[in-house]
Scaffold this motif. Structure first.
Motif, PDB file in Angstrom:
ATOM      1  N   LYS A 299       0.830  -1.207   0.000  1.00  0.00           N
ATOM      2  CA  LYS A 299       0.000   0.000   0.000  1.00  0.00           C
ATOM      3  C   LYS A 299       0.868   1.261   0.000  1.00  0.00           C
ATOM      4  CE  LYS A 299      -4.311  -1.704   2.038  1.00  0.00           C
ATOM      5  NZ  LYS A 299      -5.294  -1.558   3.148  1.00  0.00           N
ATOM      6  N   ALA A 300       1.951   1.223   0.766  1.00  0.00           N
ATOM      7  CA  ALA A 300       2.847   2.389   0.810  1.00  0.00           C
ATOM      8  C   ALA A 300       3.404   2.706  -0.573  1.00  0.00           C
ATOM      9  CB  ALA A 300       3.983   2.126   1.795  1.00  0.00           C
ATOM     10  N   ASP A 344       2.607  11.195   2.954  1.00  0.00           N
ATOM     11  CA  ASP A 344       2.582  11.115   4.420  1.00  0.00           C
ATOM     12  C   ASP A 344       2.000   9.780   4.871  1.00  0.00           C
ATOM     13  OD1 ASP A 344       3.736  13.598   4.768  1.00  0.00           O
ATOM     14  OD2 ASP A 344       1.802  14.645   4.851  1.00  0.00           O
ATOM     15  N   ALA A 345       0.926   9.348   4.214  1.00  0.00           N
ATOM     16  CA  ALA A 345       0.334   8.047   4.549  1.00  0.00           C
ATOM     17  C   ALA A 345       1.306   6.922   4.210  1.00  0.00           C
ATOM     18  CB  ALA A 345      -0.977   7.859   3.786  1.00  0.00           C
ATOM     19  N   ALA A 346       2.056   7.089   3.135  1.00  0.00           N
ATOM     20  CA  ALA A 346       3.055   6.083   2.764  1.00  0.00           C
ATOM     21  C   ALA A 346       4.137   5.987   3.836  1.00  0.00           C
ATOM     22  CB  ALA A 346       3.672   6.430   1.415  1.00  0.00           C
ATOM     23  N   ARG A 347       4.607   7.141   4.325  1.00  0.00           N
ATOM     24  CA  ARG A 347       5.640   7.145   5.372  1.00  0.00           C
ATOM     25  C   ARG A 347       5.132   6.480   6.649  1.00  0.00           C
ATOM     26  NH1 ARG A 347       5.974  12.600   3.524  1.00  0.00           N
ATOM     27  NH2 ARG A 347       7.732  12.873   2.090  1.00  0.00           N
ATOM     28  N   GLY A 392      11.205   6.697   1.863  1.00  0.00           N
ATOM     29  CA  GLY A 392      11.980   5.688   2.567  1.00  0.00           C
ATOM     30  C   GLY A 392      12.093   4.359   1.856  1.00  0.00           C
ATOM     31  N   ILE A 393      11.983   4.372   0.528  1.00  0.00           N
ATOM     32  CA  ILE A 393      12.179   3.160  -0.266  1.00  0.00           C
ATOM     33  C   ILE A 393      13.302   3.430  -1.261  1.00  0.00           C
ATOM     34  CG2 ILE A 393      11.167   1.491  -1.875  1.00  0.00           C
ATOM     35  CD1 ILE A 393       8.422   2.186  -0.721  1.00  0.00           C
ATOM     36  N   VAL A 495       1.422  -2.400  -8.104  1.00  0.00           N
ATOM     37  CA  VAL A 495       1.520  -0.951  -7.959  1.00  0.00           C
ATOM     38  C   VAL A 495       1.095  -0.380  -9.300  1.00  0.00           C
ATOM     39  CG1 VAL A 495       3.024   1.010  -7.475  1.00  0.00           C
ATOM     40  CG2 VAL A 495       3.395  -1.175  -6.302  1.00  0.00           C
ATOM     41  N   TRP A 496      -0.098   0.191  -9.338  1.00  0.00           N
ATOM     42  CA  TRP A 496      -0.652   0.698 -10.591  1.00  0.00           C
ATOM     43  C   TRP A 496      -0.247   2.157 -10.762  1.00  0.00           C
ATOM     44  CZ3 TRP A 496      -3.688  -2.275  -7.148  1.00  0.00           C
ATOM     45  CH2 TRP A 496      -4.003  -3.570  -7.596  1.00  0.00           C
TER      46      TRP A 496
END
Length: 529
Positions: A299-300, A344-347, A392-393, A495-496
């Motif tokens: 999801k991130a 922000d939600a990904a982090r 962070g990836i 991941v679309w």
């Protein structure tokens, strides 16, 4: 003497006039090589428009001569097909009469079965491993087949499969007689192929060009080629391809360099786009040992990508993707997970899983250097790489030639060939139930059986898809596919990123070209003055 010179001059003038009368179109294609010409093209779905539906025909065809709505299944070399009322695993195909291969031999049921053996029966003397690699994964339902009579073929599926006719779009028929004539050698056949299609191969230089000439005896008079000669020129580098059009070396190209769009328009070029069932994505591995087994990380990834930024990078030649299919599709459904740009939600999700910019998640993805369907592979991947770094990836890329990528894809995430990567980056055709959903997400399609590359398995999704394949009610099929798709999005299986619009650029010389709402295209619609 004077009379002889006059005749010679007249003959020379006549020959020159005839040469000038031949209509020629030069097409700059994004592939690094001409796709396989012996029957089943390699280099992905986009290659079918080059050496597939030009030289050959399928039993079941796709409507490609319209642009303002999606096409549908139409008769090809089969005039009709139906499921056996007493055994819904059996399909009967009624074949078209009077069709000849380019070499003059007759098309019949024996030729169809011979071609099925060519790609499905490894014990057949004419089995071609190279062609089989291209089409066998596209025919996952076939259990057996036989000649009923000269104009009827019966194909039995492994289970009841209401979507089976869609698989037959990918199966093309080449000439058994030509194969015998050329000493039973597929390499020789590729140089002098014989199909039933609207073009014949006249000249072929690997990695340089293929020249196709109009087949005046083509059986489908509504699909006779509008030009006499179509020259395919591989130009994989996008700027070189675009410059070739601007300088007049070619007459049309696919996938232009986005930043050259204003210049192309100023030069009088016409840019043609259309709704295209095709999604550019990352197919994540959920095999043991992959970080992407964690739903939070999947999801991130989806939340970390600026899709509008990608569209801007492509100068508008794309559309943000929020699932495998567009929300306008009857198969989209109502997923709970909303795909959007929310770093922000990904982090936050990454932090829950133990990662951050200071302690990044590191992964390697395999991608193509370019090619049909991959849009602008390197610029897009580099843009996304920066997006991911910001949350962070840390993503590294293993860049390979397109056909190498396809080989890795067919092997699946668990194969040792893919031990160094945790995702592939092949753009996917999403034109029908099989190609949009079933072959990527049903657990019985895990590679190498099919192309469920990442080994995803969901009893919920399997249940919806199994039920859909058993019903012949279209409304019920749509309802079940929508439920399956919603679950797939909620599981963030892929991941679309964006949907392609399949941009083509035409020089003023090209007056006619129908860009269908599909990855299949009909090059017989190309016309000049």
């Amino acid at each position: 003497m004077f009379k002889r010179l006059a005749i010679t001059a007249a003959l020379a003038f006549s020959l020159a006039s005839a040469a000038q009368a031949e209509s020629v179109v030069r097409y700059g294609i994004s592939l690094a090589d001409i796709p396989l010409t012996s029957g089943q093209p390699d280099r992905g779905a986009g290659a079918y428009k080059f050496t597939g539906y030009t030289l050959y025909d399928p039993l079941v065809a796709w409507e490609m001569d319209i642009a303002d709505r999606p096409g549908k299944l139409v008769p090809g070399l089969a005039t009709a097909w139906k499921v056996d009322a007493n055994d819904q695993k059996k399909w009967l195909f009624t074949l078209r009469e009077g069709v000849k291969f380019h070499d003059g031999s007759a098309f019949d049921a024996a030729a169809v079965v011979w071609n099925l053996d060519k790609v499905l029966d490894e014990k057949a003397p004419h089995y071609d491993r190279r062609q089989a690699a291209q089409v066998k994964p596209r025919l996952p339902s076939i259990a057996s087949y036989r000649v009923v009579d000269a104009k009827t073929v019966e194909i039995t599926t492994k289970a009841v499969d209401s979507f089976f006719p869609y698989q037959m779009l990918w199966f093309l028929v080449s000439s058994p007689a030509q194969y015998e004539k050329l000493g039973k050698d597929w390499d020789k056949f590729a140089l002098t192929p014989s199909g039933t299609g609207p073009f014949k191969l006249d000249k072929f230089v690997p990695r340089e060009r293929a020249e196709l000439v109009r087949n005046p005896d083509y059986w489908n008079k509504n699909r006779l080629a509008k030009v006499d000669r179509l020259i395919l020129l591989p130009i994989p580098e996008v700027l070189a391809r675009t410059n070739a059009l601007i300088t007049g070396q070619v007459d049309l190209i696919e996938t232009p360099a986005p930043d050259t769009v204003p210049r192309l328009k100023q030069a009088g070029m016409r840019i043609v786009e259309n709704v295209t069932p095709h999604v550019w994505n990352y197919h994540l591995s959920v095999a043991p040992g992959s970080p992407w087994t964690d739903l939070r990380l999947r999801k991130a990834m989806n939340l970390a990508i600026d899709r509008n930024g990608i569209v801007e990078l492509l100068n508008g030649l794309a559309k943000p993707a929020v699932g495998q299919v567009d929300p306008a599709s009857p198969w989209f459904g109502k997923p709970n997970f909303q795909i959007k740009y929310d770093p922000d939600a990904a982090r936050k999700l990454l932090a829950e899983a133990g990662y951050s910019k200071e302690k990044p998640l590191k992964a390697t993805f395999v991608i193509a250097q370019g090619g049909t369907g991959q849009m602008q592979s390197l610029p897009m991947n580099e843009f996304i790489q920066q997006n991911l770094r910001d949350v962070g990836i840390e993503l590294d890329f293993k860049v390979v030639e397109l056909e190498v990528l396809y080989t890795r894809w067919r092997k699946g995430a668990k194969d040792e060939m893919n031990a160094d990567v945790t995702s592939n980056n092949i753009a996917y055709v999403t034109s029908d139930p099989l190609y949009a959903i079933i072959r990527f997400f049903h657990s019985n399609q895990v590679a190498p059986v099919g192309v469920n590359w990442g080994t995803y398995a969901s009893p919920v999704v399997d249940g919806y898809l199994d039920e859909a394949m058993k019903t012949f009610d279209v409304a019920k099929q749509d309802e079940l596919l929508a439920k399956a798709h919603a679950q797939i999005v909620d599981d963030a299986v892929l991941v679309w990123v964006v949907h392609d619009t399949n941009p083509h650029v035409l020089s003023p010389k090209i007056k006619k070209f129908v860009l269908a709402q599909h990855w299949f295209q009909d090059l017989t619609t190309i016309g000049v003055d």
